[in-house]
Design an enzyme around this catalytic site. Structure first.
Site, short mmCIF file in Angstrom:
data_model
loop_
_atom_site.label_atom_id
_atom_site.label_comp_id
_atom_site.label_asym_id
_atom_site.label_seq_id
_atom_site.Cartn_x
_atom_site.Cartn_y
_atom_site.Cartn_z
CD GLN A 1 6.90 -28.11 -52.44
OE1 GLN A 1 7.83 -28.36 -51.69
NE2 GLN A 1 6.24 -26.97 -52.40
CG HIS B 1 5.54 -27.69 -45.02
ND1 HIS B 1 4.52 -26.76 -44.93
CD2 HIS B 1 5.81 -27.81 -46.34
CE1 HIS B 1 4.19 -26.35 -46.15
NE2 HIS B 1 4.97 -26.95 -47.03
CD GLU B 2 9.44 -28.86 -47.44
OE1 GLU B 2 9.02 -29.39 -48.50
OE2 GLU B 2 9.19 -27.68 -47.14
N GLY C 1 12.18 -24.64 -47.63
CA GLY C 1 12.10 -26.09 -47.80
C GLY C 1 11.45 -26.41 -49.12
CB CYS D 1 3.05 -24.40 -49.29
SG CYS D 1 3.61 -25.79 -50.29
CG LEU D 2 8.41 -22.36 -52.08
CD1 LEU D 2 9.75 -22.94 -52.53
CD2 LEU D 2 8.41 -20.85 -52.23
CG HIS E 1 5.24 -30.95 -49.74
ND1 HIS E 1 4.17 -30.56 -50.51
CD2 HIS E 1 5.74 -29.81 -49.20
CE1 HIS E 1 4.02 -29.24 -50.43
NE2 HIS E 1 4.97 -28.76 -49.64
NI NI Z 1 5.23 -26.79 -49.08
#
Ligand code: NI
Length: 178
Positions: free
Chosen positions: A51, A130-131, A46, A88-89, A134
């Site tokens: 991000q 989660h997204e 995701g 998380c990226l 963000h």
């Molecule tokens: Ni994340």
């Protein structure tokens, strides 16, 4: 399509409340394409637009061979509660157990600007939550206990004290990080 630099913990855009998309136009579609390419290269499941430095309400998910874009997403139903490990990226190599709803119903626009409704459970429901977090400037760390969060932040600061900035270039063939 092009790979976009990932914004890491410390980048202010990750803490911004992203702006709603007024029209799903070619610019938004290009952003979605670039986000898919970037997420795939980084081997994520995701990604939210902030991000990659864009403070607009656009996010993508790819779980269980279901790949979808979410424009102006919102959760209209949520039930159950399950705790599982998340990463998380934007916070590579940091993981923590987060409680999320087990089942959600999502409403969003797709890449053509058409509204859709999707029910999800398990990992897909978790990725959606989660997204959307963000897009509201919330990171998974914020769901942890104070002690756990402080421990992980200390680890992050130790490992990133020499970083020049808060972004990371994504390469086509990264090392697996999950
Ligand atoms: Ni994340």
């Amino acid at each position: 399509m092009s790979l976009l630099p990932l914004h890491l913990l410390g980048s202010p855009v990750l803490r911004q409340h992203s702006d709603p998309v007024k029209a799903v136009d070619d610019e938004v579609r290009r952003l979605i394409d670039d986000m898919f390419e970037t997420m795939d290269a980084a081997r994520g499941i995701g990604l939210a637009a902030n991000q990659v430095g864009i403070s607009r309400r656009v996010a993508i998910v790819d779980v269980d061979h279901d790949r979808f874009a979410m424009v102006n997403p919102r959760i209209v139903e949520a039930e159950g509660r399950v705790v599982a490990e998340e990463g998380c990226l934007s916070i590579p190599e940091i993981y923590g157990d987060v409680a999320r709803a087990e089942r959600v119903v999502l409403e969003a626009l797709d890449a053509n600007g058409l509204p859709y409704r999707k029910e999800a459970t398990g990992l897909k429901a978790r990725a959606i939550q989660h997204e959307i977090d963000h897009l509201d400037g919330i990171l998974f760390l914020d769901h942890l206990s104070l002690i756990k969060r402080q421990m992980l932040l200390a680890k992050w600061r130790r490992e990133h004290k020499d970083d020049a900035g808060h972004t990371k270039e994504v390469s086509e063939a990264p090392a697996r990080s999950e």
